[in-house]
Scaffold this motif. Structure first.
Motif, short mmCIF file in Angstrom:
data_model
loop_
_atom_site.label_atom_id
_atom_site.label_comp_id
_atom_site.label_asym_id
_atom_site.label_seq_id
_atom_site.Cartn_x
_atom_site.Cartn_y
_atom_site.Cartn_z
N GLU A 181 19.05 15.66 -13.79
CA GLU A 181 19.34 15.86 -15.34
C GLU A 181 20.30 14.81 -16.10
OE1 GLU A 181 19.68 20.19 -15.75
OE2 GLU A 181 20.68 20.02 -17.99
N ALA A 218 28.30 19.94 -17.21
CA ALA A 218 27.48 20.74 -18.48
C ALA A 218 26.13 20.85 -17.94
CB ALA A 218 27.36 19.53 -19.51
N ALA A 219 25.68 20.19 -16.82
CA ALA A 219 24.41 20.35 -16.69
C ALA A 219 24.48 21.61 -15.72
CB ALA A 219 23.77 19.35 -15.76
N LYS A 220 25.44 21.98 -14.85
CA LYS A 220 25.50 23.04 -14.20
C LYS A 220 25.72 24.33 -14.80
CE LYS A 220 27.62 24.18 -9.64
NZ LYS A 220 28.94 24.55 -9.14
N GLY A 221 26.15 24.13 -16.25
CA GLY A 221 25.86 25.26 -16.95
C GLY A 221 27.48 25.80 -17.18
N ALA A 222 27.42 26.69 -18.33
CA ALA A 222 28.94 27.15 -18.79
C ALA A 222 29.47 27.89 -17.57
CB ALA A 222 28.85 27.86 -20.16
N VAL A 223 28.31 28.80 -16.85
CA VAL A 223 28.94 29.80 -15.99
C VAL A 223 28.40 29.10 -14.62
CG1 VAL A 223 28.35 32.12 -15.02
CG2 VAL A 223 28.41 31.74 -17.58
N PRO A 262 33.34 25.94 -12.97
CA PRO A 262 31.84 25.42 -12.69
C PRO A 262 32.00 24.42 -11.62
CG PRO A 262 32.40 24.81 -14.76
CD PRO A 262 33.49 25.65 -14.37
N ARG A 263 32.81 23.74 -11.17
CA ARG A 263 32.80 22.57 -10.20
C ARG A 263 33.24 23.43 -8.95
NH1 ARG A 263 37.58 19.06 -12.83
NH2 ARG A 263 38.25 21.29 -13.01
N ARG A 295 21.21 10.68 -19.90
CA ARG A 295 21.85 9.07 -20.21
C ARG A 295 20.62 8.03 -20.61
NH1 ARG A 295 27.20 6.96 -17.90
NH2 ARG A 295 28.43 8.77 -18.48
N GLY A 336 33.45 9.15 -14.74
CA GLY A 336 32.76 9.28 -15.96
C GLY A 336 31.41 10.27 -16.05
N MET A 381 19.20 18.06 -8.34
CA MET A 381 18.82 18.31 -9.87
C MET A 381 19.63 18.28 -10.95
SD MET A 381 17.16 22.13 -8.93
CE MET A 381 16.04 22.57 -10.23
N VAL A 386 31.68 13.30 -14.36
CA VAL A 386 31.83 14.76 -14.11
C VAL A 386 31.56 15.84 -15.16
CG1 VAL A 386 33.85 16.31 -13.52
CG2 VAL A 386 33.85 14.10 -12.35
N GLY A 387 32.15 15.60 -16.36
CA GLY A 387 31.79 16.32 -17.64
C GLY A 387 30.21 16.63 -17.64
N GLU A 388 29.46 15.32 -17.55
CA GLU A 388 27.90 15.68 -17.67
C GLU A 388 27.33 16.54 -16.69
OE1 GLU A 388 26.45 11.69 -19.18
OE2 GLU A 388 28.49 11.66 -18.93
#
Lengths: 469, 469
Positions: free
Chosen positions: A195, A338-343, A153-154, A200, A331, A191, A333-335
């Motif tokens: 989000e 996740a916001a970008k979606g699993a796909v 997703p990155r 946070r 710190g 966006m 990147v993970g969020e």
């Protein structure tokens, strides 16, 4: 009934010629049911008799009937023949909103002005089509099969690696590929980060006094308040950052006013972020284009853990590519992912690989250099023309980017804009970028000198000079 | 201090060789400040003396200092020389979440199984690279300049026109280009329509008992509840649609169970939508791939004002293209466009034009035909192999699509999955797609026979047969 069918059959006959008889017959029958010409419960002729009427093979008609039964248009029951299915009466619901306003591009095409000096778009005629095609062909030819599947997703690692190298070199960005996230434009990136900040428990992200309304809208859609930062003659003031968890800044070249954030304020805003745990969102939309000196490096370099860097190919190449990138604190990147979606639902893999190739081959550097020269020349011509034609107008802001601000005498902006519209010149005033609640203290035009193709530039410049006071 | 500087200078000397002396010097100084090797307040040597130390021109060093002052790293005051700027102490904030889980693709690469029969991806080795490149080259060469700018948020008109023709012909979709919206994958489309329905005060969208978890997640992220529809041996039951404003259906080929919604239920769900003002979201992910007969036309044709049709190139071409489309009821177009944002942040314009060319030239039809033959052959081989090796296993579902369900004896799914993992075969069980709260009543494998390349197919099939009961 017989009459009705006969008419209908005749219509059908007209419509189902051609090689795709069955499909044509199905279409005609669907349309007849949809329009009400064939009412619910109507018994259709046998496939044998309709086939004879239409001069088709019986199987063609029988197949079409079977399809339409499978699709729910018709019913077929033993002994009762084939009938139009009984349907519930549609409840007519009106659209909630008026029909959609035509998109900006559509609208501007409808009333196309003769000259376009609206800021925000590079000279699209200069898009390096041949070089881009070459990069695309090379990249797609060399791509492993898995690159065409669902991906990280990155974004593609090839592109993130090429960007890390380029951004460090050209913009002083402290980037490792792992913390780069490819997105489909700055807006998409904003966006996502909006989000994440909202998640946070950030309540407010400060914005500059002047800027693009759509950017503040996006933050608000993420549930964030967007208080406005004051500004003075040195630019945006960043001393009063209280009660906000983030600040959106065009540090290298304020949009649209055109200044660069002074060194002490650059340091101050990063210090604020460090001390408060807040984040600076650096909108580096045209950072490569500085004409009087080397570009000032990105703010992000000062503290990669507190600055989210957002860059885009929309100004350097073309908005139509929908390619942009974020360099994100480790710190976050993970969020962001996740916001970008699993796909990964952003940019196409071949495009990403093509851009990686374009960067790696040096074609991007060449293109940026060529455009820098071209835009610089246009800006010089703008400055000269304004000086020659309008002693009351002053070109303000640093020699950079794809637009300039022409400072007008107080109270004249509206008149100049009306005159521009009258002369078929599309251009915007600084007050169209003024945030709600900000005191109007400036009059000026935001001139996107990059927008026209070479062939349209001189004409646009002349039209501009005609409307200046 | 003197020592410190001397060491630092020596380091610098190592790092700033090469053609970009000034940039290298700046990088080294930034890094030294960032790492703390050069502390705040440290006075730097004069540009003349550092230049002598490093064997550089004095101007190069002076320029680098000036840049770093502009960027906020250094300060320069009359009489005080150039010093490292004083910065606030960073407040260390830990990441909120554990480091991001590697994306699915990354993770599966780390523990790469020998054989992959997971459903959801077409045979990427069969992507028609040469034809796609040809279409891309033609499209980009012929594109007007404006195509490279910001565009209509619905997507390029060329693609919407080509899709309208194709979808009417191949899927019985009642589509006019004005109501087609291009999006970057089914997931993107579902996000948009979820947001629109939520904005219309819809509270719940029903989903099927079995499906992709990410789809229900997306609806829930939009603020919608996702009650589950019951199912029986004929498929999803749609008689009990009360209290919901929408229903997400894979009508042509239930994912993953593999049935087609029977005609009476197709009619019933559209009737429900008409009577209640609800919407059917038709996920037509693999509607072109039917092997035993012509594909059943899309549900959307039954009532284009109540069915949102969602299609994708992810199964027919490649997920990496991020190309999908929605055909939207006229009354929803404005809201979908608004949800998509004022700026089109989806697929790149060249990709859209390439796909339009690919469709218009017949290359898409040819590719779909070729893949239909290929997948049909694989499915036949799967059926044969299962019949030969496992009398206890039954291939269920219609002859369609890119996957099949192997019905297993009750209570054996977990054992078979464990055996598969042991044999290096990636495959999923039907219960991995069972929605929360749905009673487990089936045991089976979801076999994505399209996933492996031709070279890997026979091996994957043999591995599968080895683990069947």
């Amino acid at each position: 009934m017989a009459n009705e069918w006969a008419t209908f059959g005749a219509d059908l006959h007209l419509e189902v010629r051609g090689p795709h008889l069955r499909a044509g017959l199905m279409d005609a029958l669907r349309e007849a049911v949809r329009s009400g010409r064939l009412e619910a419960g109507t018994r259709l002729p046998s496939s044998r008799s309709l086939a004879a009427d239409l001069g088709m093979a019986r199987n063609t008609v029988a197949d079409a009937y079977a399809e339409l039964v499978a699709e729910g248009w018709l019913t077929a029951r033993q002994g009762s023949g084939t009938r139009v299915a009984r349907r519930a009466e549609p409840r007519r619901t009106e659209p909630r909103k008026p029909p959609p306003a035509p998109a900006t591009a559509v609208r501007s095409r409808l009333t196309a002005p003769a000259h376009n000096l609206k800021a925000g778009t590079p000279d699209l005629a200069s898009f390096p089509r041949a070089d881009w095609l070459k990069a695309y062909r090379r990249a797609l030819t060399a791509a492993p099969n898995e690159a065409l599947g669902y991906g990280d997703p990155r974004g593609r690692i090839e592109l993130r690696t090429a960007l890390a190298e380029y951004l460090a070199r050209a913009r002083g960005v402290h980037a490792r590929p792992e913390r780069i996230v490819i997105c489909a434009g700055f807006v998409h990136g904003l966006m996502l980060i909006g989000e994440v900040l909202r998640g946070r428990a950030v309540r407010h992200v400060a914005v500059e006094s002047y800027g693009l309304g759509v950017h503040a809208d996006i933050l608000r859609r993420a549930g964030l308040g967007t208080p406005t930062l004051p500004f003075d003659e040195r630019g945006t003031r960043v001393e009063e950052l209280t009660g906000v968890g983030g600040v959106l800044l065009t540090a290298a070249h304020q949009f649209p006013l055109g200044g660069a954030l002074p060194p002490d304020r650059r340091a101050a805003v990063v210090d604020w972020a460090r001390a408060s745990g807040g984040f600076v969102l650096e909108d580096d939309y045209d950072g490569e284009f500085r004409f009087d000196r080397q570009p000032v490096g990105a703010l992000q370099g000062l503290d990669p853990e507190r600055v989210v860097y957002l860059g885009t190919a929309s100004k350097s190449l073309a908005p139509g590519l929908r390619l942009a990138w974020m360099v994100v604190p480790e710190g976050l990147v993970g969020e962001v992912v996740a916001a970008k979606g699993a796909v990964d639902w952003a940019s196409s893999a071949p495009d990403q690989l093509a851009f990686a190739e374009f960067l790696g081959s040096g074609a991007y550097d060449r293109h940026v250099r060529a455009m820098r020269l071209r835009y610089r020349r246009r800006r010089d011509q703008l400055v000269e023309a304004v000086a020659a034609h309008s002693p009351l107008t002053r070109v303000s802001g640093i020699a950079a980017g794809l637009h300039a601000v022409l400072a007008l005498p107080p109270g004249t902006e509206q008149d100049v804009l009306r005159a521009a519209a009258w002369h078929g010149l599309a251009v915007q005033g600084v007050n169209q970028f003024r945030r709600q609640g900000v005191e109007p203290t400036l009059d000026g035009l935001v001139v996107g000198y990059a927008t026209p193709p070479d062939s349209g530039w001189q004409g646009a410049l002349q039209a501009l000079c005609r409307v200046l006071p």
